[in-house]
Design an enzyme around this catalytic site. Structure first.
Site, short mmCIF file in Angstrom:
data_model
loop_
_atom_site.label_atom_id
_atom_site.label_comp_id
_atom_site.label_asym_id
_atom_site.label_seq_id
_atom_site.Cartn_x
_atom_site.Cartn_y
_atom_site.Cartn_z
N CYS A 1 -50.12 36.99 -36.05
CA CYS A 1 -51.02 36.01 -35.46
C CYS A 1 -50.25 34.79 -34.95
O CYS A 1 -50.21 33.73 -35.60
CB CYS A 1 -52.12 35.58 -36.41
N CYS B 1 -56.20 36.76 -30.34
CA CYS B 1 -55.90 35.60 -31.16
C CYS B 1 -56.99 34.54 -30.92
O CYS B 1 -57.00 33.89 -29.88
CB CYS B 1 -54.52 35.06 -30.73
N ASP C 1 -48.40 45.53 -38.15
CA ASP C 1 -47.31 44.56 -38.03
C ASP C 1 -45.93 45.19 -38.17
O ASP C 1 -44.94 44.60 -37.74
CB ASP C 1 -47.48 43.48 -39.11
N GLN D 1 -56.83 38.76 -43.93
CA GLN D 1 -55.96 37.61 -43.67
C GLN D 1 -56.45 36.69 -42.55
O GLN D 1 -56.21 35.48 -42.61
CB GLN D 1 -54.53 38.09 -43.38
N GLU E 1 -49.96 52.40 -51.81
CA GLU E 1 -50.20 50.95 -51.72
C GLU E 1 -50.06 50.35 -53.12
O GLU E 1 -50.78 50.77 -54.03
CB GLU E 1 -51.60 50.70 -51.14
C1 LIG Z 1 -53.01 33.08 -41.69
C2 LIG Z 1 -53.24 34.32 -40.89
C3 LIG Z 1 -54.17 34.31 -39.87
C4 LIG Z 1 -54.40 35.44 -39.11
N1 LIG Z 1 -55.35 35.40 -38.14
C5 LIG Z 1 -55.64 36.51 -37.44
C6 LIG Z 1 -56.70 36.51 -36.49
O1 LIG Z 1 -57.39 35.51 -36.31
N2 LIG Z 1 -56.94 37.64 -35.80
C7 LIG Z 1 -56.21 38.78 -36.01
O2 LIG Z 1 -56.50 39.78 -35.36
N3 LIG Z 1 -55.19 38.82 -36.89
C8 LIG Z 1 -54.89 37.73 -37.62
N4 LIG Z 1 -53.89 37.75 -38.56
C9 LIG Z 1 -52.97 38.90 -38.61
C10 LIG Z 1 -53.49 40.12 -39.37
O3 LIG Z 1 -53.93 39.76 -40.65
C11 LIG Z 1 -52.39 41.17 -39.47
O4 LIG Z 1 -51.84 41.39 -38.20
C12 LIG Z 1 -52.92 42.49 -40.02
O5 LIG Z 1 -53.33 42.30 -41.35
C13 LIG Z 1 -51.86 43.59 -39.92
O6 LIG Z 1 -52.27 44.72 -40.59
P1 LIG Z 1 -51.18 45.66 -41.31
O7 LIG Z 1 -51.96 46.75 -41.97
O8 LIG Z 1 -50.09 46.00 -40.38
O9 LIG Z 1 -50.55 44.72 -42.43
P2 LIG Z 1 -51.24 44.20 -43.75
O10 LIG Z 1 -52.70 44.07 -43.57
O11 LIG Z 1 -50.45 43.01 -44.17
O12 LIG Z 1 -51.03 45.39 -44.78
C14 LIG Z 1 -49.76 45.86 -45.18
C15 LIG Z 1 -49.94 46.57 -46.51
O13 LIG Z 1 -48.73 47.24 -46.86
C16 LIG Z 1 -48.52 47.08 -48.24
N5 LIG Z 1 -47.10 47.24 -48.53
C17 LIG Z 1 -46.12 46.33 -48.37
N6 LIG Z 1 -44.96 46.83 -48.80
C18 LIG Z 1 -45.21 48.11 -49.21
C19 LIG Z 1 -44.40 49.13 -49.77
N7 LIG Z 1 -43.10 48.94 -50.00
N8 LIG Z 1 -44.97 50.30 -50.08
C20 LIG Z 1 -46.30 50.50 -49.85
N9 LIG Z 1 -47.11 49.55 -49.34
C21 LIG Z 1 -46.56 48.38 -49.03
C22 LIG Z 1 -49.03 45.67 -48.53
O14 LIG Z 1 -49.33 45.50 -49.90
C23 LIG Z 1 -50.25 45.58 -47.64
O15 LIG Z 1 -51.43 45.98 -48.31
C24 LIG Z 1 -53.65 36.63 -39.37
C25 LIG Z 1 -52.73 36.65 -40.41
C26 LIG Z 1 -52.53 35.52 -41.18
C27 LIG Z 1 -51.54 35.56 -42.32
#
Ligand SMILES: Cc1cc2nc3c(=O)[nH]c(=O)nc-3n(C[C@H](O)[C@H](O)[C@H](O)COP(=O)(O)OP(=O)(O)OC[C@H]3O[C@@H](n4cnc5c(N)ncnc54)[C@H](O)[C@@H]3O)c2cc1C
Length: 525
Positions: free
Chosen positions: A277, A456, A413, A159, A151
């Protein structure tokens, strides 16, 4: 104890005692290597006694006996293999510590010649919501495995809180913590970016060209916010009324704009799916309208929602409640209207609209605009052998195992599953990936499956939420009985969940491996 740390992975010490093991484990060590032959000295504790104490303190133990002054190449090779494969940091001991230090030096040379690679049981790409939760869930089940989380960011964001920051309910700092503090005990943080996957070689490539090898890969690097795909947007953001809750730094600007807005035209945009989201673009609109309504300003504001989609929300059951608020706020809905350009200086947004089978370009003046950027798979994922045609990591929708590489899993995601991309989905997926990836480590097939759950919380007004909870195919999957929360109706209890209950559940539950209400579902049960 006189412990001398040689590097991040290995430390050495003179003879240790069985009663030292708890302190060694507390100091963060995960494995112990004994380099003394049995009975080298009369006062020396039996290796079996030390081994039993190490194991009862939760440490891995390996015996690599080596004769002082007569170290062999085989001793070096055994040491190299142990250091590469044991969960670190590792504490090696002998009579004085000198022999262990020499062996560690030999091991380092051997490992460097062999490519310098440690092979982790698990490599997790991305230490966001999904990555930390999965690491914690794995370690809850088996604390002896070695896990590296790759990371690059020192900050970890909650978020879902950004919608509330934009509405002036949360302070921005409430949504961020240091990544270092969240890496689960027992996992190693590699602070770097991944630039590629080499699944045939079981390794990932870092931006500096180094490689990290794994037995099982868990990929969850999130989704790419493609701000640059809209000409003019990057330059316009953060000034002259252009904002977005999709950015930690910009969400407070939404709050300021909405608070200070006295009248004029307010645009809210939603790009094509998939986005994280899917409800967040309209949440921002409702909460802004709710504040303007309370302040008696709503009548002076022309509220326009432009969505690239053809419907207000993808699951029909929630639309009637949302439409009540659209009417109440007198918001105008523009379907199949996609933002394609913005000119911050003249406060003009350009939309591509589908009307009666034709596509036309329309310019709209605004006084403030809340933009949600287009979202795509990260470039290094899209161009990798792991990608599906969509660019996201191709997984089986139930097991979240890669469709072509049995020792690769993806969630959050970045994966191709058709669930709503939400933190709520990642919360349900993480335990499934934990048990399936532990099975894969033993060469066994997946044991649990995921139903597509995502949630959501649609913040329709300050104090009320329409709590959309659904799985694959739009099947409603409410967490609570209907008498407590009817998800299709605005509810104060749902607001309490979002406002007060969910943030601590995130920080202290999900990220710590507590699987409240999200125990993995065994396949076929
Ligand atoms: C405005 C907003 C409102 C939201 N509201 C809601 C809600 O109400 N309810 C809900 O359930 N969800 C909500 N979400 C969605 C939720 O935040 C995401 O779906 C969730 O964070 C996904 O988790 P993730 O671990 O897949 O991605 P993330 O939490 O985004 O983590 C991805 C990680 O990968 C890292 N990364 C990126 N590229 C690389 C690389 N090349 N090498 C190594 N690491 C890397 C990043 O730095 C990051 O730390 C919302 C999002 C936003 C932006």
């Amino acid at each position: 104890m006189d412990i001398k740390r040689l590097n991040a992975k290995i430390a050495v010490s003179p003879q240790i005692k069985a009663e030292d093991m708890v302190a060694i484990a507390r100091a963060g060590y995960r494995s112990v290597i004994c380099n003394r032959p049995e009975g080298e000295e009369q006062s020396q504790p039996a290796t079996a006694t030390i081994e039993a104490a190490a194991k009862s303190a939760g440490l891995r133990f390996v015996h690599i006996p080596a004769i002082s002054g007569a170290l062999t190449e085989q001793n070096g090779r055994d040491m190299a293999q142990a250091i590469a494969n044991l969960p670190g940091p590792v504490l090696a001991y002998c009579r004085s510590g000198a022999r262990s230090a020499k062996l560690a030096e030999m091991a380092a040379i051997i490992n460097t010649q062999a490519g310098g690679q440690t092979i982790y049981d698990f490599v997790i790409v991305g230490g966001g919501s999904a990555g930390i939760a999965t690491a914690a869930s794995i370690l809850k089940r088996n604390s002896e495995v070695s896990i590296a989380i790759i990371e690059p960011s020192e900050a970890h964001y909650y978020q879902p809180g950004w919608t509330m920051v934009g509405a002036g309910v949360f302070d921005r700092d409430f949504t961020v913590r240091s990544e270092a503090a969240l890496i689960p005990k027992g996992a190693e943080w590699i602070k770097a970016s991944v630039s590629g996957f080499e699944p045939n070689e079981n390794q990932v490539v870092l931006c500096d060209g180094n490689r990290v090898a794994y037995r099982v890969l868990i990929a969850c690097p999130g989704i790419k916010l493609d701000w640059a795909a809209i000409p003019g947007l990057t330059e316009a953001l953060g000034k002259n009324g252009v904002t977005s809750n999709y950015d930690f730094d910009l969400a407070p600007y939404t709050n300021r704009l909405v608070k200070e807005f006295t009248g004029g035209r307010a645009l809210f945009t939603q790009p094509p799916m998939p986005i994280k989201c899917a409800g967040a673009p309209q949440k921002s609109m409702y909460l802004s309208c709710s504040r303007w309504e309370k302040a008696g300003k709503l009548g002076a504001i022309d509220v326009q929602f432009h969505t690239a989609g053809a419907v207000l929300f993808g699951v029909a059951a929630y639309v009637p409640a949302l439409m009540e608020y659209v009417k109440r706020y007198n918001a105008h809905l523009n379907f199949e209207s996609k933002l394609i350009g913005i000119d911050g200086a003249s406060k003009t947004a350009v939309f591509e609209q589908k009307r009666s089978g034709e596509t036309k370009t329309v310019e709209e003046r605004y006084d403030m605009i809340h933009v949600v950027p287009p979202q795509v798979a990260p470039d290094f994922v899209r161009s990798s052998p792991l990608a599906a045609a969509s660019g996201f990591i191709e997984v089986n929708e139930g097991t979240l195992q890669h469709t072509r590489y049995a020792n690769v899993f993806a969630l959050g995601d970045a994966c191709s599953a058709s669930n709503a991309k939400t933190m709520a989905a990642a919360r349900k997926q993480a335990p499934v990936v934990a048990v399936n990836s532990l099975a894969a480590l033993e060469g066994k097939p997946p044991v649990a499956d995921y139903d597509g759950y995502g949630s959501c919380p649609l913040t329709v007004e300050a104090g009320k939420i329409v709590l959309a909870e659904f799985g694959y195919g739009g099947k409603l999957l409410p967490s609570f009985p209907n008498w407590l929360i009817d998800g299709t109706r605005p509810s104060r209890l749902s607001w309490l969940l979002k406002d007060t209950i969910l943030p601590p559940i995130y920080w202290h539950g999900m990220l710590k491996g507590h699987e409240w209400m999200v125990k993995p579902h065994p396949i076929g049960s």
